[in-house]
Scaffold this active site. Sequence first.
Site, PDB file in Angstrom:
ATOM      1  N   SER A  10      11.784  55.433  35.164  1.00  0.00           N
ATOM      2  CA  SER A  10      11.972  54.237  35.979  1.00  0.00           C
ATOM      3  C   SER A  10      11.743  53.001  35.128  1.00  0.00           C
ATOM      4  CB  SER A  10      10.989  54.225  37.160  1.00  0.00           C
ATOM      5  OG  SER A  10       9.656  54.047  36.690  1.00  0.00           O
ATOM      6  N   LYS A  11      12.098  51.858  35.693  1.00  0.00           N
ATOM      7  CA  LYS A  11      11.874  50.603  34.978  1.00  0.00           C
ATOM      8  C   LYS A  11      10.384  50.367  34.769  1.00  0.00           C
ATOM      9  CE  LYS A  11      16.005  48.831  37.286  1.00  0.00           C
ATOM     10  NZ  LYS A  11      16.110  49.864  38.330  1.00  0.00           N
ATOM     11  N   GLN A  12       9.554  50.888  35.707  1.00  0.00           N
ATOM     12  CA  GLN A  12       8.112  50.685  35.610  1.00  0.00           C
ATOM     13  C   GLN A  12       7.490  51.428  34.430  1.00  0.00           C
ATOM     14  OE1 GLN A  12       9.673  51.310  38.633  1.00  0.00           O
ATOM     15  NE2 GLN A  12       9.574  49.121  39.102  1.00  0.00           N
TER      16      GLN A  12
END
Length: 291
Positions: free
Chosen positions: A240-242
Amino acid sequence: MTPYVGRFAPSPTGPLHAGSLVAALASWLDARAHGGRWLVRLEDVDGPRCVAGADRLILQQLAACGLRPDEPPVWQSQRGALYQDALDTLVAAGRAYPCGCTRRDIELAWAARGVARPRHGELVYPGTCRAGLQGKPARAWRLHCEAGVVDWHDRRLGLQRQDVQAEVGDFVLRRADGLWAYQLAVVVDDAAQGITDVVRGEDLADNTPRQILLQRALGLPTPRYLHTPLVLGDDGEKLSKQNGARALELSEPLAALRAAGAVLGLQVDGADTAGWLGAAVRAWRATWGPL
């Protein structure tokens, strides 16, 4: 039989990465393999998390991979009136109520019963405001969940079940900051767009029982569901972007498609993007069709 309509619904919080391409490709392949239409919906209802220009970049990335929607894309941020109508319907039916609880209030309510907040995840909402706000100002709106297990079938995962009231509690429909919650927006949009089949990442599978409860409360049809394997990051968590997922490298779209296809178990080849997609549709049909 109702004609197949599928969709890909990314949140424009950044560009597509390898994991999101897997979900996009699977939904496109399923639509094409079943002679259906494929739509794109930009789920930008959580405005503070969205990145300016990411929506257009996502559409460009999809097009570079040969994944073009059959209708113009729609943006959730332009559909608030539909969500308000749905909430009004639920309130009138006694299925939604205002809630004045903060996260701290919920933690204190469970602490009084000797229950601590889990290290990962949220506490089940204890139903504090079901009988009224008790002098607190309204902050959010919640669905009054009925007791009982929701059984549903996933085309890949098989029989699934969850007692939403016991495992989640009355969940939020409109947030304390005034933004529409994902669960309500996705149910309203899927129905409004005539979606018959939802193909998305496995991390969203546990949202499905809540969405089925909402569909039933609003008198809406329940689509078929297929949840795809996830791409994991170096830490073993969903990419994910996180956790630092890099934007798709699309100087060679065919290579990106092959990598996404491998996650989906597709061992096909093609001289170019169009040829690879054609072979992938045939392979997908052999595995996942007919419905």
